[in-house]
Design an enzyme around this catalytic site. Structure first.
Site, PDB file in Angstrom:
ATOM      1  N   PRO A  21       0.781  -0.995  -0.010  1.00  0.00           N
ATOM      2  CA  PRO A  21      -0.210  -0.057  -0.097  1.00  0.00           C
ATOM      3  C   PRO A  21       0.879   1.332   0.113  1.00  0.00           C
ATOM      4  O   PRO A  21       1.676   1.435   0.815  1.00  0.00           O
ATOM      5  CB  PRO A  21      -0.824  -0.041   1.229  1.00  0.00           C
ATOM      6  CG  PRO A  21      -0.014  -1.085   2.282  1.00  0.00           C
ATOM      7  CD  PRO A  21       0.835  -1.846   1.285  1.00  0.00           C
ATOM      8  N   MET A  22       0.583   2.083  -0.894  1.00  0.00           N
ATOM      9  CA  MET A  22       1.284   3.497  -0.848  1.00  0.00           C
ATOM     10  C   MET A  22       0.297   4.668  -1.102  1.00  0.00           C
ATOM     11  O   MET A  22      -0.217   4.808  -2.266  1.00  0.00           O
ATOM     12  CB  MET A  22       2.483   3.596  -1.935  1.00  0.00           C
ATOM     13  CG  MET A  22       3.628   2.584  -1.599  1.00  0.00           C
ATOM     14  SD  MET A  22       4.956   2.548  -2.657  1.00  0.00           S
ATOM     15  CE  MET A  22       4.248   1.446  -3.989  1.00  0.00           C
ATOM     16  N   CYS A 105       3.142   3.288   9.625  1.00  0.00           N
ATOM     17  CA  CYS A 105       3.479   4.348   9.191  1.00  0.00           C
ATOM     18  C   CYS A 105       4.301   5.488  10.094  1.00  0.00           C
ATOM     19  O   CYS A 105       3.815   5.600  11.175  1.00  0.00           O
ATOM     20  CB  CYS A 105       2.119   5.154   8.869  1.00  0.00           C
ATOM     21  SG  CYS A 105       2.200   6.799   7.904  1.00  0.00           S
ATOM     22  N   GLY A 206      10.667  -4.386   1.632  1.00  0.00           N
ATOM     23  CA  GLY A 206      11.713  -3.335   1.741  1.00  0.00           C
ATOM     24  C   GLY A 206      12.708  -3.289   0.755  1.00  0.00           C
ATOM     25  O   GLY A 206      13.475  -4.217   0.573  1.00  0.00           O
ATOM     26  N   GLY A 229       6.832  -2.413  -3.007  1.00  0.00           N
ATOM     27  CA  GLY A 229       6.334  -0.841  -3.011  1.00  0.00           C
ATOM     28  C   GLY A 229       7.010   0.011  -4.240  1.00  0.00           C
ATOM     29  O   GLY A 229       6.773  -0.301  -5.401  1.00  0.00           O
ATOM     30  N   ARG A 230       8.007   0.559  -3.623  1.00  0.00           N
ATOM     31  CA  ARG A 230       8.448   1.929  -4.831  1.00  0.00           C
ATOM     32  C   ARG A 230       9.133   1.037  -5.863  1.00  0.00           C
ATOM     33  O   ARG A 230       8.758   1.647  -7.187  1.00  0.00           O
ATOM     34  CB  ARG A 230       9.586   2.586  -3.750  1.00  0.00           C
ATOM     35  CG  ARG A 230       8.811   3.698  -2.704  1.00  0.00           C
ATOM     36  CD  ARG A 230      10.042   4.356  -1.854  1.00  0.00           C
ATOM     37  NE  ARG A 230      10.685   2.994  -1.309  1.00  0.00           N
ATOM     38  CZ  ARG A 230      11.626   3.181  -0.320  1.00  0.00           C
ATOM     39  NH1 ARG A 230      11.994   4.323  -0.119  1.00  0.00           N
ATOM     40  NH2 ARG A 230      11.944   2.229   0.274  1.00  0.00           N
TER      41      ARG A 230
END
Ligand SMILES: Cc1cc2nc3c(=O)[nH]c(=O)nc-3n(C[C@H](O)[C@H](O)[C@H](O)COP(=O)(O)O)c2cc1C
Length: 330
Positions: A21-22, A105, A206, A229-230
């Site tokens: 989730p981002m 978060c 990560g 994610g990224r």
């Protein structure tokens, strides 16, 4: 290696390769693209449990998803068990496959209210939140954590068992402390420690920017699944490479890049009002326009897109530049 034939949505989260989730980046259209590329499950951006309880329109909009995204989890954040109870009941009516609780978060505004990674230094509060959700839904409940508040305040070794006792079916771990924010290397051995202490599956997260990074993270931690994610922003093909096991599948042809951006744009147009559409699209375009000669200049133009014609122009030029880059590298 990560493809699943069985229809077991939680397993596709716990033993697959999942889009992280981002907030502000992983909206419904991008999640659909990632599922098409092979992500085995997705999770919504974080949604305020309190916002849902008080029927905030902004929070409700974040719940929008397309069936093509399934299996999909909805991620809730907050700090008051009462908010989570109401929110859990509400989202349980909405065809989500699981509910994820945000305990990672690091943003100041979030932790100052005792939410996100602040829950990692208040285990009774985190346990109460997990209990609140599990007792108000029949969906599986998962928790996304970091390694702790800081190296001086890591999560206790008993945390996975505590979360499982309160009803958590899986734990995703971003291998950093809150104090790391997003800096420094992911601490793989700390994730491994959580895996070893957990009675439920652990998903490692990560810094997976490539297929080999992702496989290394999996090997080093012994996690049952991966979350990216990224590394997926502007490169949803990373999922294709992981699913086929061929790193080259993570490198798309120029025409594929443009076709995927077009699909994403069309999907976004279906649910984002035109007065917001181009503003949001610019961020997505910038994710794709990087890492080749001429990218800086094209990015400068992409931040000004304002209509369909602008998008077409940018995409034609993108395809041309990617083709030139490809010729250069052959
Ligand atoms: C822009 C941005 C927004 C994020 N929003 C969320 C979020 O809403 N919920 C959450 O649990 N994590 C969020 N994260 C953290 C990611 O899910 C992930 O844990 C982190 O980026 C590390 O994984 P990566 O290196 O693969 O990106 C966010 C990260 C970024 C960069």
């Amino acid at each position: 290696m990560f493809a699943f034939m069985e229809n077991n949505s939680l397993r596709e989260y716990t033993h697959g390769v999942v889009l992280a989730p981002m907030a502000g980046s992983t909206d419904s259209a991008f999640r659909r693209i990632c599922r098409r590329m092979g992500a085995t499950a997705v999770v919504t951006e974080m949604v305020a449990a309190a916002g849902l309880s008080r029927k905030s329109v902004k929070s409700h909009k974040l719940l929008r998803f397309h069936t093509e995204e399934k299996p999909i989890g909805v991620q809730l954040f907050g700090n008051r068990p009462g908010d989570f109870e109401g929110a859990a009941e509400m989202v349980s009516e909405m065809d989500f496959d699981f509910i994820d609780i945000n305990a990672g978060c690091p943003v100041k505004k979030v932790v100052n209210s005792g939410s996100g990674s602040a829950l990692l230094r208040n285990i009774p509060a985190l346990a109460a939140v997990v209990r609140a959700v599990s007792s108000h839904t029949s969906l599986p409940v998962t928790v996304k954590i970091r390694l702790g508040w800081s190296p001086a305040e890591p999560v206790p070794d008993s945390l996975p068992a505590i979360l499982a006792d309160e009803g958590a079916a899986a734990i995703a771990v971003h291998g950093r402390f809150r104090s790391d924010m997003f800096a420094g290397e992911v601490r793989k051995s700390e994730i491994e420690r959580i895996v070893q202490n957990s009675p439920v599956p652990v998903i490692a997260n990560g810094d997976s920017r490539s297929v080999s990074d992702a496989l290394d993270l999996m090997d080093a931690t012994g996690a049952s699944g991966l979350m990216i994610g990224r590394g997926a922003l502007g490169n949803p093909w990373i999922f294709r490479g992981l699913v086929t096991g061929k790193p080259e599948d993570a490198f798309p042809l120029p025409e594929e890049v443009v076709s995927v951006i077009r699909q994403q744009y069309e999907m976004m147009s279906e649910y984002i009002p035109v007065n917001h559409l181009y503003h949001i699209l610019r961020g997505q375009l910038l994710n794709y326009i990087r890492g080749f000669r001429g990218a800086a200049e094209l990015r400068g133009r992409a931040v000004g897109v304002d209509c369909r014609e602008d998008v077409s122009d940018i995409l034609s030029e993108l395809e041309e530049l990617l083709n030139t880059e490809r010729q250069r590298n052959l």
